[in-house]
Design an enzyme around this catalytic site. Sequence first.
Site, short mmCIF file in Angstrom:
data_model
loop_
_atom_site.label_atom_id
_atom_site.label_comp_id
_atom_site.label_asym_id
_atom_site.label_seq_id
_atom_site.Cartn_x
_atom_site.Cartn_y
_atom_site.Cartn_z
N GLY A 1 0.57 -1.72 0.33
CA GLY A 1 0.01 -0.12 -0.02
C GLY A 1 0.60 1.00 0.01
O GLY A 1 1.97 0.97 -0.85
N ASP B 1 1.79 11.18 15.60
CA ASP B 1 0.81 10.50 15.08
C ASP B 1 0.20 9.09 15.23
O ASP B 1 -0.29 8.36 14.77
CB ASP B 1 1.08 10.08 13.55
CG ASP B 1 0.82 9.94 13.12
OD1 ASP B 1 -1.55 11.04 12.86
OD2 ASP B 1 0.57 8.94 11.74
#
Length: 741
Positions: free
Chosen positions: A48, A165
């Site tokens: 991905g 994050d």
Amino acid sequence: MAAPDDDIATEILPSGTAPGDPVTAMAAAGASLIGRTLGKLTILEQLGQGGSGEVYRAEQSQLGRSAVIKVLRREIANVPNRVERFLREAKLASRLDHPYAAHVYAFGAEPDGVLWIAMEHVRGATLDELIAQRGALHPAVFAPLFGRLCEVVHSAHELGIVHRDIKGSNVMVIERAGQLLPKLLDFGIAKSDGGAPSPGVENSELTGHGATLGSPHYMSPEQWTSPGDVDARADIYALGVLAYRAVAGVLPFQGVARLELANAHLELAPAPLPASVAPALAEVILRALAKHPDARWQTALELGEAVRRTIGGAAPETVPILDPTVRDLWVRSSPQPIADAVAHLAASATTVEMDAALREVVAITCRWLAVIALAQLNDEDSTPELREKARGVVGRDHGGPWLSLARSIAAHIETRGVGASTTTAPALRAPLDNAPSCMTVPIPELRAALDTTGPLEALADRLDDRERPRTAADLSADVRAVAEALRPLEPLLAYTLVVGRAGAAESWQGARRRNRERVVVWGAPLPDGEVALLDVAGAVVVKLSPLVQVRSPLPSAEPELFLLWRSARGQARLVAAPWGFERDDDAAAQKLAMLTTEDADTQADASDDASPYPGLAAYGVADAQRFVGREREIEALANRLVRAPLIAVLGPSGAGKSSFIHAGVMARLAEQYELITMRPGRHPLHVLAALPPIGADTEDTGSIVDRLRALGERAPRGRVVVIDQLEELVTLCTDVDERRR
């Protein structure tokens, strides 16, 4: 390590930058890197892409070690400071040596400008996936996992690293020795507070004026307004969001438009946590979500310890995690009964539920392999060895004998010299006129797949032993074992399960869905309701009917796929697994009889001439063989019991209700349920407590309930209490309190 999800880290770049076309770039870069060696790692496939690079699976052949490689996308390499930020990710992540962080193996810059980082390949599910499958986590399960996550975040903070994050998709969850453990991923936008900056570049320069970094749903208020100045308490806020989602099942600002999230984090209070969340735990989480950093927990370790304290001494029930690669493939590509069972296994929220789902997966898989093999046999294929194996499955729920039968059939098909597709034996399977005439074995991969089913059979044997105590470690080992047992069977997933519909066919491959995919069948169309397997070209390779059937289990119910399950009482029992609906079928029984009987088995026996009407009294369970003519009603009641906890059989006196229940229904249910029968009489509670299987104190209703529950747990589907003459609760029992109890 999972492929990045849709909630990727957002970067609002200063005006004038152009990131290019990521889809085109991903395809071009992916095609050029497959097979390339970076360092000592060979790239095998693309997984991905994330906010700044593509993600690949690679292997270090010398060590036999799998790894994940993240490569900076070429089209954004010229964005100011992006290369420095990418290299800094590698350096920051490599500094954090912690068992709950994904390890960095190597990183480098190639002569042609390819920048890459090789990291540990974490095999597990993301926390997002876990919550999506199981819903909100029980605090006793969540608290130990969250505490460990806080430990690794605290360790990063001690090194001067602010992650910036933290979110569900950046936390992998793995299961080891009955415990859920986190793995923190992706330091792509991490900030170093105390460490040395990259040569010649300051941290403020890396962030850049006008840039906002993070994932919007998890970003602290200060991360929206001054991303370059955030400290460790921004991660505390993100951990609070993560904790909120884990125990509530939703995000604090779920449903808020993306463009309005900044205002929500800066100004709005989070929605109240559900009432199911203990007030003490809610207080801990909401403190982590305070708008001002000074009002939050000041360290991740404090937050983790506070969460742990809220559950006290509660022992966590850790539910193992099915390998996500196996889960995704089999839910997407296996025949519907197996796909549904695997989905149920992956979504199990308790160990009891997972243990039951594991048994379903194993039982269905064993029978599916047997059905594929049985459907390829012809009339003349009944040999002494096959007859012995086929008789071994009669009356058996255990999956092992079905695997043994399947292996014997596959070996026989390969050695008989003529394939099922070139014979004319309509009695067992219609000739496949539309299949290539050169085929000698309809499914060549079946024999090799069945030769690898030793671990599956061993697992079936373990699960069949219900007297053996099962620990959390046993369950964890068995969940890993079923994943390993399914992998060698993957070549069989190339064949598509279809059902004939209106001159075409519909796919019954993958988990259930209302709108099934229409499939083109090469050659003659399948008759309506015919079940078959197609090869990759769309040709029928084997017809499975009547061993597999699609029927509605109840009036007005959606069709279910029934699979041959057992042979008993001269009938073939088909089950719509994993839901439990059943039906008896004469056509399937005849096919099994062709394999299991010889001429001597069908000779007349004088003892069979006895009258089927021994007297005028109601039939009992012992008369089950003589009770005929109401098989469909019995089947319908057994199927209703799958979903309805209480069923009343009503009718006028003399209509045969007792015979129907005792000789028909009870004889059928005895195969799967623990049965208790009683008549209320004048003192129904005394009657129930005095029954030999219960033997409880009449005054202690709790002990009666506990004993009934224990009896139910011994049977595959639980306990059924049959109350004959229910009206006696009113007509004979005069004690209102006893009647209520």
